[in-house]
Design an enzyme around this catalytic site. Structure first.
Site, PDB file in Angstrom:
ATOM      1  N   GLY A  42      -0.810   4.167  11.804  1.00  0.00           N
ATOM      2  CA  GLY A  42      -1.711   4.412  10.673  1.00  0.00           C
ATOM      3  C   GLY A  42      -0.927   4.642   9.389  1.00  0.00           C
ATOM      4  O   GLY A  42      -1.265   4.101   8.324  1.00  0.00           O
ATOM      5  N   ALA A 181       5.599   0.203  15.143  1.00  0.00           N
ATOM      6  CA  ALA A 181       5.436   0.755  13.793  1.00  0.00           C
ATOM      7  C   ALA A 181       6.760   1.183  13.161  1.00  0.00           C
ATOM      8  O   ALA A 181       6.992   0.921  11.977  1.00  0.00           O
ATOM      9  CB  ALA A 181       4.461   1.933  13.854  1.00  0.00           C
ATOM     10  N   LYS A 233      -2.317  -5.743  26.768  1.00  0.00           N
ATOM     11  CA  LYS A 233      -0.845  -5.748  26.935  1.00  0.00           C
ATOM     12  C   LYS A 233      -0.333  -4.334  27.199  1.00  0.00           C
ATOM     13  O   LYS A 233       0.763  -4.169  27.750  1.00  0.00           O
ATOM     14  CB  LYS A 233      -0.149  -6.428  25.755  1.00  0.00           C
ATOM     15  CG  LYS A 233      -0.353  -5.768  24.388  1.00  0.00           C
ATOM     16  CD  LYS A 233       0.588  -4.643  24.094  1.00  0.00           C
ATOM     17  CE  LYS A 233       0.151  -3.878  22.867  1.00  0.00           C
ATOM     18  NZ  LYS A 233       0.918  -2.643  22.650  1.00  0.00           N
ATOM     19  N   ARG A 297       5.965   2.681  23.448  1.00  0.00           N
ATOM     20  CA  ARG A 297       5.808   4.041  23.983  1.00  0.00           C
ATOM     21  C   ARG A 297       5.260   4.012  25.408  1.00  0.00           C
ATOM     22  O   ARG A 297       5.624   4.843  26.237  1.00  0.00           O
ATOM     23  CB  ARG A 297       4.873   4.849  23.064  1.00  0.00           C
ATOM     24  CG  ARG A 297       5.387   4.970  21.652  1.00  0.00           C
ATOM     25  CD  ARG A 297       4.342   5.499  20.695  1.00  0.00           C
ATOM     26  NE  ARG A 297       3.194   4.596  20.572  1.00  0.00           N
ATOM     27  CZ  ARG A 297       2.192   4.776  19.730  1.00  0.00           C
ATOM     28  NH1 ARG A 297       2.199   5.815  18.906  1.00  0.00           N
ATOM     29  NH2 ARG A 297       1.179   3.931  19.670  1.00  0.00           N
TER      30      ARG A 297
HETATM   31  N1  LIG Z   1       2.553   3.115  16.905  1.00  0.00           N
HETATM   32  C1  LIG Z   1       2.658   1.796  17.038  1.00  0.00           C
HETATM   33  O1  LIG Z   1       3.790   1.244  17.072  1.00  0.00           O
HETATM   34  C2  LIG Z   1       1.444   0.949  17.105  1.00  0.00           C
HETATM   35  C3  LIG Z   1       0.198   1.468  17.412  1.00  0.00           C
HETATM   36  N2  LIG Z   1      -0.890   0.651  17.469  1.00  0.00           N
HETATM   37  C4  LIG Z   1      -2.217   1.165  17.781  1.00  0.00           C
HETATM   38  O2  LIG Z   1      -2.704   1.902  16.664  1.00  0.00           O
HETATM   39  C5  LIG Z   1      -3.628   2.895  17.116  1.00  0.00           C
HETATM   40  C6  LIG Z   1      -3.254   4.218  16.480  1.00  0.00           C
HETATM   41  O3  LIG Z   1      -1.974   4.589  16.919  1.00  0.00           O
HETATM   42  P1  LIG Z   1      -0.933   5.408  16.036  1.00  0.00           P
HETATM   43  O4  LIG Z   1      -1.218   5.269  14.580  1.00  0.00           O
HETATM   44  O5  LIG Z   1       0.412   4.978  16.500  1.00  0.00           O
HETATM   45  O6  LIG Z   1      -1.263   6.917  16.436  1.00  0.00           O
HETATM   46  P2  LIG Z   1      -0.281   7.987  17.131  1.00  0.00           P
HETATM   47  O7  LIG Z   1      -0.331   7.826  18.593  1.00  0.00           O
HETATM   48  O8  LIG Z   1       1.046   7.952  16.470  1.00  0.00           O
HETATM   49  O9  LIG Z   1      -0.878   9.381  16.685  1.00  0.00           O
HETATM   50  C7  LIG Z   1      -1.952  10.027  17.224  1.00  0.00           C
HETATM   51  C8  LIG Z   1      -2.943  10.248  16.106  1.00  0.00           C
HETATM   52  O10 LIG Z   1      -4.149  10.768  16.654  1.00  0.00           O
HETATM   53  C9  LIG Z   1      -4.601  11.808  15.809  1.00  0.00           C
HETATM   54  N3  LIG Z   1      -5.495  12.668  16.559  1.00  0.00           N
HETATM   55  C10 LIG Z   1      -5.183  13.620  17.490  1.00  0.00           C
HETATM   56  N4  LIG Z   1      -6.312  14.208  17.932  1.00  0.00           N
HETATM   57  C11 LIG Z   1      -7.336  13.604  17.278  1.00  0.00           C
HETATM   58  C12 LIG Z   1      -8.745  13.742  17.319  1.00  0.00           C
HETATM   59  N5  LIG Z   1      -9.331  14.626  18.137  1.00  0.00           N
HETATM   60  N6  LIG Z   1      -9.501  12.959  16.526  1.00  0.00           N
HETATM   61  C13 LIG Z   1      -8.932  12.037  15.719  1.00  0.00           C
HETATM   62  N7  LIG Z   1      -7.603  11.853  15.629  1.00  0.00           N
HETATM   63  C14 LIG Z   1      -6.826  12.625  16.410  1.00  0.00           C
HETATM   64  C15 LIG Z   1      -3.335  12.473  15.342  1.00  0.00           C
HETATM   65  O11 LIG Z   1      -3.584  13.239  14.188  1.00  0.00           O
HETATM   66  C16 LIG Z   1      -2.483  11.243  15.041  1.00  0.00           C
HETATM   67  O12 LIG Z   1      -2.787  10.742  13.770  1.00  0.00           O
HETATM   68  C17 LIG Z   1      -3.566   2.866  18.645  1.00  0.00           C
HETATM   69  O13 LIG Z   1      -4.650   2.124  19.142  1.00  0.00           O
HETATM   70  C18 LIG Z   1      -2.267   2.127  18.943  1.00  0.00           C
HETATM   71  O14 LIG Z   1      -2.322   1.421  20.173  1.00  0.00           O
HETATM   72  C19 LIG Z   1      -0.804  -0.684  17.199  1.00  0.00           C
HETATM   73  C20 LIG Z   1       0.406  -1.255  16.864  1.00  0.00           C
HETATM   74  C21 LIG Z   1       1.616  -0.490  16.816  1.00  0.00           C
HETATM   75  O1  LIG Z   2       1.256  -1.913  20.080  1.00  0.00           O
HETATM   76  C1  LIG Z   2       2.429  -1.698  19.912  1.00  0.00           C
HETATM   77  C2  LIG Z   2       3.368  -2.714  19.373  1.00  0.00           C
HETATM   78  O2  LIG Z   2       2.695  -3.844  18.907  1.00  0.00           O
HETATM   79  C3  LIG Z   2       3.008  -0.381  20.260  1.00  0.00           C
HETATM   80  O3  LIG Z   2       2.952  -0.196  21.626  1.00  0.00           O
HETATM   81  P1  LIG Z   2       3.126   1.259  22.234  1.00  0.00           P
HETATM   82  O4  LIG Z   2       1.847   2.006  21.968  1.00  0.00           O
HETATM   83  O5  LIG Z   2       3.415   1.061  23.667  1.00  0.00           O
HETATM   84  O6  LIG Z   2       4.281   1.888  21.495  1.00  0.00           O
END
Ligand SMILES: NC(=O)C1=CN([C@@H]2O[C@H](COP(=O)(O)OP(=O)(O)OC[C@H]3O[C@@H](n4cnc5c(N)ncnc54)[C@H](O)[C@@H]3O)[C@@H](O)[C@H]2O)C=CC1
Ligand SMILES: O=C(CO)COP(=O)(O)O
Length: 388
Positions: A42, A181, A233, A297
């Site tokens: 995010g 990210a 995936k 992760r």
């Molecule tokens: N981190 C990455 O490399 C990537 C993540 N994604 C996807 O993006 C989406 C978001 O992942 P990230 O931004 O990495 O999040 P993250 O896993 O880094 O962080 C968790 C987030 O959830 C929030 N949170 C915790 N409890 C909560 C609640 N009760 N209500 C609402 N929010 C709450 C936290 O404040 C934090 O912002 C996921 O679906 C993930 O699969 C997609 C591509 C890459």
């Molecule tokens: O979706 C992702 C990369 O494109 C990140 O995957 P992970 O949540 O396993 O880190």
């Protein structure tokens, strides 16, 4: 210096519509963007978008980022720390987001003015967020989901983009890809795929908003295909991590990825026959599968799970290893398993079902490589299922 929303709003169509001001040929229709979510991805999404809104005339400079508020060990609120330092000190430390990113812990006020809503939270929180947003967003809002995951309801599986459309009555595109990210945060080159349903112009607007020289975005008309690639995936990444933890080597891992890709394609097409084969060759498909199985992760926690012989739960490992970040693969495996068992498809998807059974402790981690030897399911993995 970033222009504030109030400053820029004075010469756009919103001001004209609200105040009856005179629009001339030079008046731009300016879009206002809010990012709903501020985790690892995010925060990077907000950074990418903010670098573009500063340079593109059709967007207000300021980007709101809704923050799920929490107290830091220092006693400061996360949203205050982000606005003070211009860094997400918890989920993306060391990276400046851009001065035009404004963290806001109040969901309603964060979305109020926006006509472009970017959803990027862990998928398990989206239903609650959607409920809170009903009646609170602009009627002309467009959405995009960067969320990898799905919900399973009594009526069947529901993709997150559909959840958004159903609750909020707005169109929702998706953006998925090989997008770890932390790598995009330091501007290493990667690609991403926007999936859209009908309106190509909206998809192009999202591409404009995200595309940078180091983040190359293209659009395909296959919202379900793109979203299912990003979602499924994560199950394969758990399997790949288990193989790493068992020290099985690269050939085994490649085999798991190949079998996983076949199951991704078969499951997607069974749910949505419209899903295109070509989508699996976009960044959202095979490229995301590879990067997540190498560096994600889900892979990391699954490796630790296997090294511990399954004795420490994924919840425990997630809390210890990710410090607030969330795994999506374990819950997605459960959700997909529910769909498979409800529809009588378990035997057709040995990898997906075995991952879930390992995650809940019904099978040991070693089952990820044993299942193919000791059960008749192998022939299906080998390719006898006609839709594979
Ligand atoms: N981190 C990455 O490399 C990537 C993540 N994604 C996807 O993006 C989406 C978001 O992942 P990230 O931004 O990495 O999040 P993250 O896993 O880094 O962080 C968790 C987030 O959830 C929030 N949170 C915790 N409890 C909560 C609640 N009760 N209500 C609402 N929010 C709450 C936290 O404040 C934090 O912002 C996921 O679906 C993930 O699969 C997609 C591509 C890459
Ligand atoms: O979706 C992702 C990369 O494109 C990140 O995957 P992970 O949540 O396993 O880190």
């Amino acid at each position: 210096m970033a222009r504030s929303f109030e400053e820029t709003n004075n010469n756009n169509h919103f001001a004209a519509a609200a105040g009856g001001g005179v629009e001339d040929e030079t008046t731009l229709v300016m879009s206002k963007v809010t990012v709903v979510g501020s985790g690892n991805w995010g925060s990077v999404a907000a950074k990418l978008i903010a670098s573009n809104t500063l340079n593109l005339d059709s967007f207000h400079d300021e980007v709101s980022m809704w923050v799920f508020e929490e107290m830091l060990p220092t006693g400061e609120k996360l949203s205050d720390a982000i606005n003070r330092t211009n860094e997400n000190v918890k989920y993306l430390p060391g990276i400046k987001l851009g001065q035009n990113v404004v963290a806001n812990p109040d969901l309603e006020s964060a979305v109020r003015d926006a006509n472009m809503l970017v959803f990027v939270t862990p998928h398990q929180f989206m239903e609650g967020i959607c409920r809170r947003l009903v009646g609170k967003i602009r009627e002309d809002a467009e959405a995009i989901s960067l969320i990898k995951g799905m919900e399973v309801k009594k009526e069947g599986p529901c993709m997150i983009s559909s959840l958004i459309t159903e609750h909020l009555g707005i169109n929702c595109c998706v953006l998925m890809g090989a997008n770890i990210a932390n790598e995009i945060a330091v501007e290493k080159f990667s690609e991403a795929t926007v999936g859209y349903r009908k309106n190509k112009e909206i998809a192009e607007e999202w591409v404009r908003l995200f595309n940078t020289p180091y983040f190359m975005v293209s659009a395909v008309q296959d919202v379900e295909g793109v979203e299912l690639c990003g979602t499924l995936k994560n199950i394969v990444a758990i399997a790949a991590g288990l193989v790493d933890g068992l020290e099985m080597g690269n050939n085994t891992k490649a085999a798991i990825m190949r079998i996983g890709l076949r199951e991704m394609k078969a499951f997607s097409k069974l749910l949505f026959p419209s899903v295109k084969d070509s989508t699996f060759f976009e960044s959202c498909g095979v490229a995301d599968l590879i990067t997540t199985c190498l560096g994600g992760r889900n892979r990391k926690c699954a490796e630790a799970f296997a090294r511990n012989g399954g004795k420490r739960s994924f919840d425990e490992l997630e809390a210890e290893m990710l410090q607030g970040q969330k795994l999506q693969g374990v819950s997605t495996a459960k959700e997909v398993y529910e769909v498979l068992s409800h529809r009588g498809w378990l035997e057709l998807f040995p990898l997906f079902s075995t991952v879930h059974e390992i995650c809940i402790g019904r099978l040991p981690p070693t089952a990820i490589v044993e299942y193919s030897e000791h059960t008749p399911k192998f022939s299906l993995v080998g390719g006898s299922a006609q839709f594979f």
